[in-house]
Design an enzyme around this catalytic site. Structure first.
Site, PDB file in Angstrom:
ATOM      1  N   CYS A  64       4.100   3.848   8.635  1.00 11.52           N
ATOM      2  CA  CYS A  64       4.160   5.103   7.882  1.00 11.52           C
ATOM      3  C   CYS A  64       5.090   6.096   8.579  1.00 11.52           C
ATOM      4  O   CYS A  64       4.930   6.379   9.766  1.00 11.52           O
ATOM      5  CB  CYS A  64       2.762   5.707   7.735  1.00 11.52           C
ATOM      6  N   GLN A 109      -6.130  -1.411   4.262  1.00 19.22           N
ATOM      7  CA  GLN A 109      -5.212  -0.962   5.307  1.00 19.22           C
ATOM      8  C   GLN A 109      -5.790   0.250   6.038  1.00 19.22           C
ATOM      9  O   GLN A 109      -6.164   1.242   5.408  1.00 19.22           O
ATOM     10  CB  GLN A 109      -3.840  -0.595   4.745  1.00 19.22           C
ATOM     11  N   PRO A 151       0.844  -1.205   0.000  1.00 18.68           N
ATOM     12  CA  PRO A 151       0.000   0.000   0.000  1.00 18.68           C
ATOM     13  C   PRO A 151       0.873   1.247   0.000  1.00 18.68           C
ATOM     14  O   PRO A 151       1.768   1.383   0.833  1.00 18.68           O
ATOM     15  CB  PRO A 151      -0.790  -0.132   1.305  1.00 18.68           C
ATOM     16  N   MET A 152       0.625   2.151  -0.946  1.00 24.51           N
ATOM     17  CA  MET A 152       1.389   3.395  -1.033  1.00 24.51           C
ATOM     18  C   MET A 152       0.417   4.529  -1.318  1.00 24.51           C
ATOM     19  O   MET A 152      -0.238   4.542  -2.357  1.00 24.51           O
ATOM     20  CB  MET A 152       2.459   3.304  -2.126  1.00 24.51           C
ATOM     21  N   ARG A 159       8.225   0.587  -3.764  1.00 21.35           N
ATOM     22  CA  ARG A 159       8.730   1.549  -4.749  1.00 21.35           C
ATOM     23  C   ARG A 159       9.235   0.886  -6.020  1.00 21.35           C
ATOM     24  O   ARG A 159       9.287   1.519  -7.081  1.00 21.35           O
ATOM     25  CB  ARG A 159       9.843   2.391  -4.116  1.00 21.35           C
ATOM     26  N   LYS A 171       1.661  -4.147   9.295  1.00 18.14           N
ATOM     27  CA  LYS A 171       2.867  -3.755   8.560  1.00 18.14           C
ATOM     28  C   LYS A 171       3.642  -2.747   9.415  1.00 18.14           C
ATOM     29  O   LYS A 171       3.088  -1.746   9.865  1.00 18.14           O
ATOM     30  CB  LYS A 171       2.503  -3.133   7.208  1.00 18.14           C
ATOM     31  N   ASN A 226       9.794  -6.925   3.049  1.00 16.68           N
ATOM     32  CA  ASN A 226       9.599  -5.695   2.282  1.00 16.68           C
ATOM     33  C   ASN A 226      10.858  -4.840   2.360  1.00 16.68           C
ATOM     34  O   ASN A 226      11.424  -4.660   3.426  1.00 16.68           O
ATOM     35  CB  ASN A 226       8.382  -4.945   2.852  1.00 16.68           C
ATOM     36  N   GLY A 227      11.274  -4.342   1.199  1.00 18.69           N
ATOM     37  CA  GLY A 227      12.426  -3.442   1.161  1.00 18.69           C
ATOM     38  C   GLY A 227      13.451  -3.818   0.116  1.00 18.69           C
ATOM     39  O   GLY A 227      14.018  -4.909   0.157  1.00 18.69           O
ATOM     40  N   ASP A 228      13.680  -2.914  -0.855  1.00 17.81           N
ATOM     41  CA  ASP A 228      14.709  -3.075  -1.892  1.00 17.81           C
ATOM     42  C   ASP A 228      14.434  -4.226  -2.853  1.00 17.81           C
ATOM     43  O   ASP A 228      15.352  -4.958  -3.242  1.00 17.81           O
ATOM     44  CB  ASP A 228      16.089  -3.241  -1.253  1.00 17.81           C
TER      45      ASP A 228
END
Length: 362
Positions: free
Chosen positions: A101, A71, A17-18, A226, A140, A201-203
């Site tokens: 967040c 979310q 979710p972004m 991202r 999250k 999550n991440g990279d």
């Protein structure tokens, strides 16, 4: 619960979710490219409580997106439970709680990643939400708040003890935002600390990254954030890499434009009830970020809108009887905006009553 019981597959690839990015059009595009699971943009529990109409578009989904989680965020346990219960019948597969967040206005409200500084309160929130709904509840969060407060493993244990069915861990602290390298060691530590599924999550920016994270951390699924912006095709790359297949080439500029034209027209055919400010141009920007393509007037004219008041009325039916009844109770006409062309459509109380009658027949 097992990973499959929550997410519908044994090793889910999830679109994170972004806010401002993962709206309905972008989610559908990512789903078509191989994402297994969707999550809505984050929704404020307080906004839900006060009936903020801006929250309704954020909850609109399409059948083809499923499984999809919603979310929510907030810092009041009872309110979070009440609002989770209020929206659990809107077709979502699970309730996700945002505790990661890093945005100042969220953190300053003691919400989002600020909750990592108050694990006891975070646990109470999860407990109240879990008690209030029959759906799985996931959380999250991040590595920690800052370098002096790295507590993800202990935090995850508290989440599990209070009813969380799964957790997703971003390997950065709040202070890091999205800078530096994500710490995959912390994801592995969380995996070793709890018995519930752990999503990493991440990279994740290419297919090989997903394979490396899976093998290094032992995580139960991958969440792409991202890495999908400007490249929704990353999901087919991840799927290929995880299955040991050749990585497909990225599409050409011509293929991207052609695919977007089809996507916009498809979305136009199913919905117009979405938040103001998300236009064909915004969808183009999100997808074309990775390409050297200038968005021009000629390109925009190909993404024409064919909305109508009747279509928006059909979309209103899907928001649920309770919300329609509350709108009618207010006794004031409401105004909805078309997602693509921002045309305004006003509905009188009498028109809302007719829409409610149709919703009751469903």
């Amino acid at each position: 619960m097992t990973v499959k019981e929550i997410y519908g597959t044994d090793f889910p690839i999830i679109l994170a979710p972004m806010a401002g990015i993962t709206d309905l059009p972008f989610r559908i595009l990512c789903k078509e490219q191989g994402a297994d699971v969707m999550v809505t943009e984050m929704i404020s529990a307080k906004a839900l409580f006060y009936g903020n109409k801006n929250t309704l578009p954020l909850m609109q989904t399409e059948e083809e997106e499923k499984p999809i989680g919603v979310q929510i965020f907030g810092s009041e346990p009872e309110l979070m439970g009440e609002m989770a219960h209020k929206i659990e019948d809107k077709g979502f597969s699970y309730i996700d709680i945002n505790m990661g967040c890093p945005v100042p206005k969220i953190v300053n409200n003691k919400e989002g990643s600020a909750l990592m500084l108050n694990p006891e309160l975070a646990g109470r929130i999860v407990k109240e939400v879990s008690k209030a709904v029959s759906l799985p509840v996931t959380v999250k969060f991040r590595k920690g708040f800052d370098a002096d407060h790295i507590n993800a493993p202990e935090f995850a244990q508290i989440m599990e003890e209070n009813g969380a069915a799964a957790v997703a861990v971003h390997g950065r602290t709040r202070v890091q935002y999205y800078t530096g390298q994500a710490d995959w060691d912390i994801i592995r530590d969380v995996k070793n600390a709890v018995s519930i599924p752990v999503i990493g999550n991440g990279d994740i920016f290419k297919g090989e990254d997903a394979v490396k994270m899976r093998d290094y951390t032992g995580c139960d699924g991958i969440m792409v954030a991202r890495g999908a912006k400007g490249n929704p095709w990353i999901f087919r790359e991840v799927k290929a890499a995880l299955s040991g297949q050749p990585i497909p080439e990225r599409p050409t500029e011509e293929e991207v434009i052609s695919r977007l034209e089809q996507n916009v027209q498809k979305i136009n055919s199913v919905t117009n009830l979405l938040e103001e400010g998300h236009t064909p141009e915004s969808l183009l920007e999100k997808v074309l970020e990775g390409f050297d393509i200038q968005i021009n007037e000629k390109m925009d004219t190909r993404f024409h809108c064919n909305c109508s008041k009747e279509r928006v009325a059909k979309a209103l039916i899907s928001i649920g009887r309770k919300d329609l009844e509350e709108m009618i109770k207010d006794g004031e006409p409401i105004e909805m905006n078309c997602h693509f062309c921002n045309s305004h459509y006003q509905f009188s109380v009498e028109e809302l009553k007719k829409i409610l009658a149709q919703a009751k027949k469903r």
